[in-house]
Design a protein around this motif. Structure first.
Motif: not given
Ligand SMILES: *[C@@H]1O[C@H](CO)[C@@H](O)[C@H](O)[C@H]1NC(C)=O
Ligand SMILES: *[C@@H]1O[C@H](CO)[C@@H](O)[C@H](O)[C@H]1NC(C)=O
Ligand SMILES: *[C@@H]1O[C@H](CO)[C@@H](O)[C@H](O)[C@H]1NC(C)=O
Length: 279
Positions: A74-92
Motif C-alpha cells: 500500500x502506498x503511504x502518503x503520510x509524508x505528503x499529507x504532513x506537508x498540507x496543514x489544511x483545516x476547514x470551517x465548521x458546519x460545512x
C-alpha cells in the motif's frame, strides 16, 4: 469517495462510455504539470491563505508512489499529507455516497458546503490516475493495475487517506447525502461507510444531518426509517451522535427538476408558475 473515490470510478465509467476501454488506463499524461498547476491555482486563486510549497508536495507525492518498498505494498502518503496543514470551517462538510452528480449541483448552489474536492488534495488529484511500475522507477504511463484488483491501488490509497482526514477534521453540523433509489444506500463498503463514518468524532460533530434523495421517477427503495439508513442511524446512536434525517428535501428536488423538468413530479411547480402568469 466522499469521495474517490468515486471520482476515479466516474473516470472509469466515462472511459467505458466513450468506448476507450482498450485505451491505456495508465498514469494520466502530464500528471506532474496538472498536479503542480492545480496546486498553484488553489493557493493563488481558490484559497490564498493556505501557505504551502507546491513543488515540495509534488516531490513527496512522487516519492511515495515511485519509491515504495514493494510494488504491491500500500502506498503511504503520510509524508505528503504532513506537508498540507489544511483545516476547514465548521458546519460545512458535505459527505455523499452514490449521489455524485446531484452533490455537485447541490454544492454549487449551497456555496458554503465543502466536499472532499474542495480541499487541496481533492482539488489536485480529482479525476487523475497514477501508479508506479513493477520493475522500474517512475510512473507507469502505459498501464496501471485495474481498479478492482486491489485495495492497495495507489489511487484508492490516496483517496482513502484524504477521506479519513476530511472526516476527522469535520466539526459542527455535517451533511450526508444518500441515494434512496438503491438498496444499501448506506453501504459499509463505500468510502463513507468504511472510512469517513468511523473518522467522525462525536465530540467535534454537533449534528449529522442525513438527507435521503431518490430519483424523481423512483424507485423509492430506502428512506429514513427503511433499509440500510436505519442501520446508519443505529450506528450514529450507539456512538453518541446527534442526528436528523430528512427525505424529499425541497432544494434537492428543485435541483433535480431543473435537470429534468419534464418529470411528472415537477409539473406541479410548473403549472403553478403558469397559473401565476395567467393572473
Ligand atoms: C504483485 O501481485 C501480483 C498479483 O497478486 C503478483 O502477480 C506479482 O508477482 C506481485 N509482485 C510483486 C513484486 O510482489
Ligand atoms: C442513485 O443511484 C443510481 C445508480 O447508481 C443513479 O443512476 C442515480 O442517478 C442516483 N440518484 C441520485 C439522486 O443521485
Ligand atoms: C445544526 O443542525 C441542527 C439540526 O438540524 C439545527 O437545529 C441547527 O440549527 C444547526 N446549526 C447550524 C449552525 O447550522
Amino acid at each position: 469517495m466522499s469521495s474517490f473515490q468515486t471520482s476515479f470510478f466516474g473516470f472509469f465509467i466515462s472511459q467505458l462510455c466513450v468506448g476507450q476501454l482498450r485505451a491505456q488506463l495508465g498514469t494520466t499524461p502530464n500528471i506532474k504539470h496538472i498536479v503542480v498547476g492545480r496546486c498553484y491555482n488553489y493557493i493563488t486563486l481558490v484559497n490564498p491563505s493556505l501557505r504551502i510549497d507546491c513543488e515540495e508536495i509534488w516531490r513527496r507525492f512522487e516519492e511515495s508512489v515511485v519509491f515504495r518498498s514493494s510494488f504491491n505494498a500500500t502506498v503511504d502518503y503520510s509524508q505528503m499529507f504532513d506537508a498540507i496543514p489544511q483545516t476547514w470551517p465548521c458546519n460545512t462538510c458535505l459527505f455523499w455516497s452514490k449521489t455524485r452528480n446531484l452533490m455537485h449541483s447541490y454544492a454549487a448552489v449551497e456555496r458554503h458546503f465543502w466536499t472532499l474536492e474542495d480541499t487541496l488534495v481533492g482539488f489536485m488529484f480529482n479525476d487523475l490516475v497514477w501508479c508506479g511500475q513493477e520493475k522500474h522507477s517512475g510512473f507507469g504511463f502505459s498501464s496501471c493495475p485495474p481498479w478492482a484488483a486491489s485495495t492497495h491501488h495507489p489511487v484508492y490509497s490516496l483517496w482513502r487517506h484524504a477521506s479519513q482526514n476530511f472526516a476527522e477534521m469535520a466539526c459542527g453540523n455535517i451533511t450526508v447525502l444518500l441515494n434512496g433509489s438503491i438498496s444499501n444506500a448506506f453501504n459499509r463498503e463505500s468510502m463513507f461507510g468504511s472510512v469517513e463514518l468511523d473518522g467522525l468524532d462525536p465530540c467535534r460533530v454537533d449534528y449529522v444531518n442525513i438527507k435521503v434523495v431518490t430519483n424523481l421517477e423512483g424507485p423509492f427503495t430506502e428512506s429514513c426509517s427503511k433499509g440500510s439508513i436505519a442501520d446508519l442511524i443505529q450506528v450514529l446512536r450507539s456512538r453518541g451522535f446527534r442526528w436528523t434525517c430528512t427525505h424529499n428535501d425541497e432544494t434537492l428536488m428543485i435541483l433535480q427538476c431543473v435537470q429534468n423538468p419534464e418529470q411528472s413530479s415537477c409539473q406541479r411547480c410548473a403549472s403553478g408558475f403558469s397559473h401565476g402568469r395567467d393572473l
